[in-house]
Scaffold this motif. Structure first.
Motif, mmCIF file in Angstrom:
data_model
loop_
_atom_site.group_PDB
_atom_site.id
_atom_site.type_symbol
_atom_site.label_atom_id
_atom_site.label_comp_id
_atom_site.label_asym_id
_atom_site.label_seq_id
_atom_site.Cartn_x
_atom_site.Cartn_y
_atom_site.Cartn_z
ATOM 1 N N LEU A 143 0.837 -1.203 0.000
ATOM 2 C CA LEU A 143 0.000 0.000 0.000
ATOM 3 C C LEU A 143 0.872 1.253 0.000
ATOM 4 C CD1 LEU A 143 -2.959 1.252 0.554
ATOM 5 C CD2 LEU A 143 -2.198 1.325 2.921
ATOM 6 N N PHE A 144 1.869 1.284 0.873
ATOM 7 C CA PHE A 144 2.743 2.454 0.953
ATOM 8 C C PHE A 144 3.538 2.636 -0.336
ATOM 9 C CE2 PHE A 144 1.584 3.064 5.247
ATOM 10 C CZ PHE A 144 2.094 4.287 5.657
ATOM 11 N N GLU A 145 4.029 1.548 -0.910
ATOM 12 C CA GLU A 145 4.789 1.685 -2.150
ATOM 13 C C GLU A 145 3.923 2.261 -3.270
ATOM 14 O OE1 GLU A 145 6.873 -1.856 -3.288
ATOM 15 O OE2 GLU A 145 8.612 -1.289 -2.066
ATOM 16 N N THR A 146 2.646 1.908 -3.285
ATOM 17 C CA THR A 146 1.741 2.401 -4.315
ATOM 18 C C THR A 146 1.561 3.908 -4.233
ATOM 19 O OG1 THR A 146 0.547 0.301 -4.371
ATOM 20 C CG2 THR A 146 -0.605 2.228 -5.241
ATOM 21 N N PHE A 147 1.534 4.451 -3.003
ATOM 22 C CA PHE A 147 1.222 5.867 -2.816
ATOM 23 C C PHE A 147 2.413 6.685 -2.301
ATOM 24 C CE2 PHE A 147 -2.838 3.643 -2.567
ATOM 25 C CZ PHE A 147 -3.632 4.416 -3.406
ATOM 26 N N ALA A 148 3.609 6.113 -2.293
ATOM 27 C CA ALA A 148 4.767 6.788 -1.690
ATOM 28 C C ALA A 148 5.323 7.919 -2.537
ATOM 29 C CB ALA A 148 5.871 5.765 -1.408
ATOM 30 N N GLU A 149 4.975 7.964 -3.810
ATOM 31 C CA GLU A 149 5.423 9.023 -4.721
ATOM 32 C C GLU A 149 6.942 9.193 -4.693
ATOM 33 O OE1 GLU A 149 3.185 12.532 -3.836
ATOM 34 O OE2 GLU A 149 1.303 11.678 -4.588
ATOM 35 N N GLY A 150 7.636 8.081 -4.839
ATOM 36 C CA GLY A 150 9.091 8.111 -4.955
ATOM 37 C C GLY A 150 9.852 7.917 -3.667
ATOM 38 N N LYS A 151 9.181 8.009 -2.522
ATOM 39 C CA LYS A 151 9.885 7.783 -1.266
ATOM 40 C C LYS A 151 10.195 6.300 -1.096
ATOM 41 C CE LYS A 151 8.194 11.709 1.451
ATOM 42 N NZ LYS A 151 7.579 12.125 2.736
ATOM 43 N N ARG A 152 11.317 6.030 -0.432
ATOM 44 C CA ARG A 152 11.727 4.650 -0.194
ATOM 45 C C ARG A 152 10.868 4.033 0.905
ATOM 46 N NH1 ARG A 152 14.913 2.517 3.556
ATOM 47 N NH2 ARG A 152 15.599 4.572 4.266
ATOM 48 N N VAL A 153 10.419 2.799 0.698
ATOM 49 C CA VAL A 153 9.602 2.084 1.678
ATOM 50 C C VAL A 153 10.385 0.870 2.164
ATOM 51 C CG1 VAL A 153 7.435 0.865 2.116
ATOM 52 C CG2 VAL A 153 7.468 2.824 0.558
ATOM 53 N N ARG A 154 10.685 0.828 3.448
ATOM 54 C CA ARG A 154 11.427 -0.296 4.009
ATOM 55 C C ARG A 154 10.569 -1.557 3.965
ATOM 56 N NH1 ARG A 154 15.153 -0.301 9.413
ATOM 57 N NH2 ARG A 154 15.819 -2.469 9.306
ATOM 58 N N ARG A 155 11.142 -2.672 3.503
ATOM 59 C CA ARG A 155 10.397 -3.923 3.400
ATOM 60 C C ARG A 155 10.864 -4.988 4.382
ATOM 61 N NH1 ARG A 155 6.577 -3.675 -0.660
ATOM 62 N NH2 ARG A 155 5.687 -5.226 0.725
ATOM 63 N N ASP A 156 12.071 -4.844 4.945
ATOM 64 C CA ASP A 156 12.549 -5.803 5.954
ATOM 65 C C ASP A 156 12.281 -5.203 7.335
ATOM 66 O OD1 ASP A 156 14.448 -3.817 5.292
ATOM 67 O OD2 ASP A 156 16.035 -4.940 6.306
ATOM 68 N N TRP A 157 11.094 -5.405 7.856
ATOM 69 C CA TRP A 157 10.679 -4.746 9.089
ATOM 70 C C TRP A 157 11.265 -5.461 10.306
ATOM 71 C CZ3 TRP A 157 4.726 -3.625 8.491
ATOM 72 C CH2 TRP A 157 4.511 -2.938 7.290
ATOM 73 N N PRO A 158 12.102 -4.781 11.074
ATOM 74 C CA PRO A 158 12.621 -5.426 12.290
ATOM 75 C C PRO A 158 11.516 -5.602 13.322
ATOM 76 C CG PRO A 158 13.278 -3.116 12.208
ATOM 77 C CD PRO A 158 12.625 -3.420 10.888
ATOM 78 N N ARG A 159 11.651 -6.631 14.152
ATOM 79 C CA ARG A 159 10.713 -6.879 15.249
ATOM 80 C C ARG A 159 11.456 -6.608 16.550
ATOM 81 N NH1 ARG A 159 7.537 -12.228 12.770
ATOM 82 N NH2 ARG A 159 6.998 -11.177 10.786
ATOM 83 N N ILE A 160 11.082 -5.531 17.189
ATOM 84 C CA ILE A 160 11.842 -5.009 18.331
ATOM 85 C C ILE A 160 11.047 -5.209 19.610
ATOM 86 C CG2 ILE A 160 12.994 -2.980 19.265
ATOM 87 C CD1 ILE A 160 12.924 -1.792 16.406
ATOM 88 N N PRO A 161 11.564 -5.959 20.584
ATOM 89 C CA PRO A 161 10.863 -6.082 21.872
ATOM 90 C C PRO A 161 10.681 -4.714 22.527
ATOM 91 C CG PRO A 161 12.604 -7.727 21.688
ATOM 92 C CD PRO A 161 12.791 -6.772 20.539
ATOM 93 N N TYR A 162 9.580 -4.551 23.224
ATOM 94 C CA TYR A 162 9.245 -3.285 23.866
ATOM 95 C C TYR A 162 10.401 -2.758 24.717
ATOM 96 C CZ TYR A 162 7.055 -0.134 27.262
ATOM 97 O OH TYR A 162 6.761 0.934 28.076
ATOM 98 N N LYS A 163 10.977 -3.606 25.555
ATOM 99 C CA LYS A 163 12.044 -3.143 26.448
ATOM 100 C C LYS A 163 13.256 -2.672 25.659
ATOM 101 C CE LYS A 163 10.603 -6.131 30.275
ATOM 102 N NZ LYS A 163 10.923 -7.330 31.087
#
Length: 594
Positions: free
Chosen positions: A260-280
């Motif tokens: 969705l973001f890539e479709t409407f980003a208008e040239g901005k880079r969209v990160r695809r490897d999303w890190p999973r970060i514990p709350y702490k």
């Protein structure tokens, strides 16, 4: 020919030259060029230039036209000369020579201009929102919003979800904010609540044997407004899935939102490897559970360099309590006295005594650490600290010290400020991450009790056994947030579908089984009759649109928002009820004294 138009104001091209056309729209502006009038005619779709010669039979009518009058034009499409082509407009190769002009509606003197989009007070813009919405930027934002929502629906359907609608009049639910209550005329003294979210209903849909649910759901919360949260109502992409674990939900929704973001980003880079970060870890590195990963700064614990050191302020803080720590905020390119002084002044504006720092410069071909802290802890400790945080000549490090639970938020703000000051924020990117492993409970200092930290319907890690045997404040929840550029844009969890676990979870917060059955009777009963493991999330439609439109205020992407005082200036809401209405509802006002 149609009564009002044969074409819209974006249709005409060079291929239409020689044709007769009929257009209707608003007068965007009128220009007089040596007796020839040029009218920019605007409708929902675009703008077409109209030319009115002095010998036109309706020239006198054209001279009377003012901005935002609604008119109909009949005329001939002609090609513009090469030196007058407007490459900005899709219709810029042509213009229409008017043969006939009909005024359909006149406009009074405008309280705010449509052409030019000058900055105007928000109360004026909201009171005359129908004019504000005619302005290009806001109009385009609203249309982009519609396209984004349509794209969401399409992607969710392709991912195997089914759109179901849930009730608007429902029962009160503990979602963390105040309910909007609706008095019942038929049942005197009783009230419906507008849903803060379809939480219980979407779980009941899973209980009912449907497998994948979603809707673009209206939600209502009586809470104070702010720039990234509208008062009153908002919309979310709500979803739920049966027979899933946490990874299933995250792996399903990551490509949906990423695409969705890539479709409407208008040239901005969209990160695809999303890190999973514990709350702490998020709190530790970024000082917030909504980190902006466009900022590369990661904070570190550097307490060991100050224990027993000559810098008595930090050494004393560390000796005072074993929980105390010193955190470093390393900033590339901030290594100047001027930069450090600005950060120190900013910290004082936040109510802090100041902000300790060290910055490195070159002296005789070697590292030279500057600042009072470096002098107090000595060269060896300073160099060890520099190596730990990975800084070089021209860089600086700032410090926060004390109980991390109390200073983490300030440190996170300092990290943001330092990143902005040093120009480290990548403005042309959408940086996503998941925050996972939220605390299931938190301590409510005001009421001196344990309270839910996030969503009360989520499954605690370890289930019933953890609730019965562990310190509640050490239990993590199967909950997760989706974060983009410092904004929480979605929140969800794996649900607690076991009745005994649900009752125990609420008991720890002070609600007994009878109260749980009364307040959540539908959901509790459903759990007695074969509840599938299930989970889901809800993504904030308004915040997603705000990010994709590049604004920082939700009122710039919403058609008819309230103001900061939760008032609808256009419709005059909230308003007083008639005595007859109150009588029907068996209500009597008890207003506060002024």
């Amino acid at each position: 020919m149609h009564r009002y138009r044969s074409h819209t104001c974006v249709d005409l091209r060079a291929s239409n030259v020689g044709e007769t056309t009929r257009l209707s729209g608003w007068v965007h502006r009128v220009r007089d060029h040596g007796g020839v009038l040029f009218i920019d005619l605007r409708d929902h779709y675009g703008i077409t230039q109209i030319v009115v010669d002095p010998d036109s039979k309706d020239f006198a009518t054209a001279e009377q036209l003012r901005s935002e009058w609604v008119i109909r034009i009949d005329g001939e499409v002609k090609a513009r000369s090469a030196d007058t082509v407007n490459e900005v407009l899709p219709t810029g190769d042509v213009e229409v020579y008017a043969r006939e002009i009909e005024v359909l509606s006149k406009a009074a003197e405008l309280p705010l201009p449509v052409f030019g989009e000058l900055d105007y007070p928000e109360d004026v813009r909201l009171k005359y929102r129908f004019l504000d919405l005619r302005r290009d930027t806001l109009h385009n934002n609203i249309m982009k919003r519609m396209a984004i929502i349509a794209d969401m629906r399409d992607r969710m359907t392709k991912a195997g979800f089914f759109e179901f609608s849930t009730p608007i009049l429902t029962a009160s639910s503990p979602e963390g904010a105040r309910d909007f209550l609706v008095p019942s005329r038929i049942h005197p003294g009783q009230f419906y609540a507008l849903p803060q979210a379809p939480q219980q209903y979407k779980q009941l849909i899973m209980m009912s044997g449907f497998d994948r649910y979603f809707q673009i759901a209206p939600c209502f919360r009586d809470e104070d407004p702010r720039a990234d949260r509208l008062p009153g109502e908002f919309y979310q992409l709500d979803l739920e899935m049966s027979f899933v674990e946490q990874d299933d939900v995250l792996n399903t929704m990551e490509p949906v939102i990423g695409d969705l973001f890539e479709t409407f980003a208008e040239g901005k880079r969209v990160r695809r490897d999303w890190p999973r970060i514990p709350y702490k870890e998020a709190i530790r590195k970024y000082g917030t559970d909504k980190p902006d990963l466009r900022n590369p700064i990661e904070m570190q614990d550097v307490s060991q360099h100050f224990r027993g050191s000559g810098f008595k302020v930090f050494a004393g803080i560390l000796d005072a309590d074993p929980k105390h720590q010193v955190w470093a905020i390393p900033v590339k390119g901030a290594g100047s006295r001027k930069h450090c002084d600005r950060m120190n002044a900013w910290a004082q504006q936040q109510g802090q005594p100041g902000m300790g720092y060290i910055f490195w410069r070159e002296l005789d071909g070697k590292f030279d650490a500057a600042g009072p802290i470096a002098k107090n802890i000595g060269e060896e400790r300073t160099e060890a600290l520099r190596e730990q945080v990975g800084l070089d000549i021209g860089d600086a490090v700032f410090f926060a010290a004390g109980d991390p639970a109390k200073f983490a938020s300030f440190a996170g703000d300092a990290r943001t400020r330092a990143g902005e000051e040093a120009g480290l924020i990548d403005e042309d990117a959408f940086e996503f991450c998941w925050i996972v492993d939220f605390p299931f409970y938190e301590w409510d200092e005001e009421n001196k009790k344990v309270e839910f930290g996030h969503n009360p319907f989520s499954m605690p890690k370890g289930g019933l056994e953890a609730l019965e045997s562990e310190d509640p404040l050490t239990i993590d929840a199967m909950q997760y947030d989706m974060v983009c550029n410092g904004y929480e844009i979605a929140s969800g969890g794996i649900r607690n579908h076991v009745p005994e676990t649900m009752v125990k979870a609420f008991e720890i917060t002070g609600l007994d089984q009878t109260t749980v059955e009364e307040r959540f009777g539908g959901l509790y009963r459903a759990f007695q009759y074969g509840a599938p493991p299930h989970g889901g999330m809800a993504a904030g439609v308004d915040r997603i649109v705000m990010l994709l439109c590049g604004t920082k205020n939700l009122r710039e992407i919403t058609m008819f928002p309230m103001n900061q005082q939760a008032k609808d200036l256009l419709m005059g809401a909230p308003g007083e009820a008639e005595p007859s209405q109150l009588k029907e509802l068996h209500l009597r006002l008890n207003l506060p004294r002024e």
